[in-house]
Design an enzyme around this catalytic site. Structure first.
Site, PDB file in Angstrom:
ATOM      1  N   HIS A   1      44.085  45.483  29.366  1.00  0.00           N
ATOM      2  CA  HIS A   1      44.447  43.606  29.864  1.00  0.00           C
ATOM      3  C   HIS A   1      45.041  42.805  28.821  1.00  0.00           C
ATOM      4  CE1 HIS A   1      42.182  41.009  31.692  1.00  0.00           C
ATOM      5  NE2 HIS A   1      42.227  39.971  30.598  1.00  0.00           N
TER       6      HIS A   1
ATOM      7  N   SER B   1      44.603  36.936  32.979  1.00  0.00           N
ATOM      8  CA  SER B   1      42.891  37.151  33.507  1.00  0.00           C
ATOM      9  C   SER B   1      42.514  35.918  33.699  1.00  0.00           C
ATOM     10  CB  SER B   1      42.993  37.120  32.151  1.00  0.00           C
ATOM     11  OG  SER B   1      41.129  38.077  31.684  1.00  0.00           O
ATOM     12  N   TRP B   2      41.730  34.871  33.523  1.00  0.00           N
ATOM     13  CA  TRP B   2      41.070  34.285  34.163  1.00  0.00           C
ATOM     14  C   TRP B   2      41.610  33.009  34.797  1.00  0.00           C
ATOM     15  CZ3 TRP B   2      37.023  31.621  36.427  1.00  0.00           C
ATOM     16  CH2 TRP B   2      36.912  30.654  36.773  1.00  0.00           C
TER      17      TRP B   2
ATOM     18  N   GLY C   1      39.959  33.271  29.976  1.00  0.00           N
ATOM     19  CA  GLY C   1      38.677  33.247  28.816  1.00  0.00           C
ATOM     20  C   GLY C   1      37.863  33.675  30.034  1.00  0.00           C
TER      21      GLY C   1
ATOM     22  N   ASP D   1      44.213  48.945  32.204  1.00  0.00           N
ATOM     23  CA  ASP D   1      43.376  47.345  32.159  1.00  0.00           C
ATOM     24  C   ASP D   1      41.554  47.785  31.696  1.00  0.00           C
ATOM     25  OD1 ASP D   1      41.952  45.363  32.438  1.00  0.00           O
ATOM     26  OD2 ASP D   1      43.852  44.234  33.183  1.00  0.00           O
TER      27      ASP D   1
END
Length: 324
Positions: A296, A111-112, A44, A268
């Site tokens: 990604h 990711s986040w 996110g 990515d």
């Protein structure tokens, strides 16, 4: 032989945990209640967890913990920006660990979720068995400028970027990122919903080497998930992720001896590879696996294969350490 996700398994326990500030976090557990505790941190910010995240881990070896970070997914209220910063999320994670009576756990995420995992590990290294991290994001200005300025990912996807910027074309004298934040947090709910869908479509188009089907964004819950993702992400990025520039690398010595497997797609376009490469130069116990045919998304074939194998490697390593 390439690995595939483990079969979808039922959750054996779910709850909403009150963590203060008016927030209740959705938490679920699956797999082996007596297995190695592993927590998966979703992306996110604001992306919410997926039932497929639990499928990276062998349910016979792992006690698998998923949760929705405050303000998103099935957590309550959702979406919510109130008291929503990385410092709150790190504190929430430690509350969850203690609530579940876990002494140490394997921390994983994408990711986040890698940003949050690193911030958590830096503050609570004694609680970590190891890390499995996919698609590194260090929360720096260069990384979110890459996503939302015309000179970054837009140079590879110019037609998609034009479509993305159309949502804020009538907002003058502000950046695209600030324009989205203003619409997403403004009083016009219809405009906010349209902006949230455009925000998520832009990232979705960048996330994988394989084209996405429109069916992927037609499920009943998509408008809510998109609003959470867009509203919370823009809230973080206009506030520089609420962390000092370069903070993670400057503090990496706190976890320098903790083993980590880092997976990153060569192509990515959401979180470029140089952040992962820079991270492992500062982290002697981290091993970087560059996936040569992946972007990604956490659910491309090479990424699934790499993550499942990493989970098995970590399970064997942790078992060996416990014997010693």
């Amino acid at each position: 032989m390439s690995r595939v996700l483990f079969p979808n398994i039922a959750v054996y326990h779910q709850e909403w945990l009150d963590v203060g500030d008016g927030h209740q976090l959705y938490i679920e557990q699956s797999g082996n209640p007596n297995g190695i505790a592993v927590v998966y941190l979703h992306g996110g910010p604001g992306g919410g967890s997926s039932k497929n995240h639990r499928r990276y881990f062998d349910p016979e070896k792992y006690r698998i913990i998923l949760f929705d970070q405050r303000g998103c997914g099935r957590s309550k209220p959702s979406p919510s920006l109130n008291d929503n910063t990385p410092h709150h999320l790190v504190a929430d994670l430690e509350v969850i660990r203690k609530h579940l009576s876990i002494s140490r756990w394997l921390v994983s995420g994408g990711s986040w979720g890698t940003t949050l995992a690193l911030l958590y590990g830096i503050k609570y290294p004694q609680a970590i068995l190891g890390f499995i991290l996919r698609g590194i994001f260090l929360g720096t200005k260069a990384e979110y400028n890459w996503l939302y300025n015309a000179s970054g990912a837009a140079s590879f996807f110019p037609e998609y970027y034009r479509e993305f910027t159309e949502q804020v074309a009538n907002i003058n004298n502000v950046s695209v990122l600030q324009g989205y934040y203003d619409v997403l947090t403004g009083p016009n709910e219809i405009a906010a919903i349209a902006a949230s869908k455009a925000w998520c479509l832009w990232e979705l188009r960048l996330s994988t080497l394989a084209p996405h089907s429109p069916a992927e964004i037609q499920d009943d819950d998509y408008p809510h998930r998109a609003l959470c993702m867009a509203k919370i992400s823009s809230h973080y990025f206009v506030n520089h992720c609420f962390i000092d520039e370069g903070e993670i690398l400057a503090s990496i010595d706190n976890i320098k001896d903790i083993p980590a497997i880092i997976l990153h797609g060569r192509y990515d376009m959401v979180c470029p590879l140089h952040s992962a490469d820079k991270l492992v130069q500062h982290w002697p116990s981290a091993q970087l696996q560059i996936l040569p045919q992946a972007g990604h998304s956490g659910f491309e074939l090479q990424t699934i294969d790499g993550f499942c194998k990493a989970a098995d490697t970590m399970a064997n390593f942790i078992a060996e350490q416990s014997v010693e």
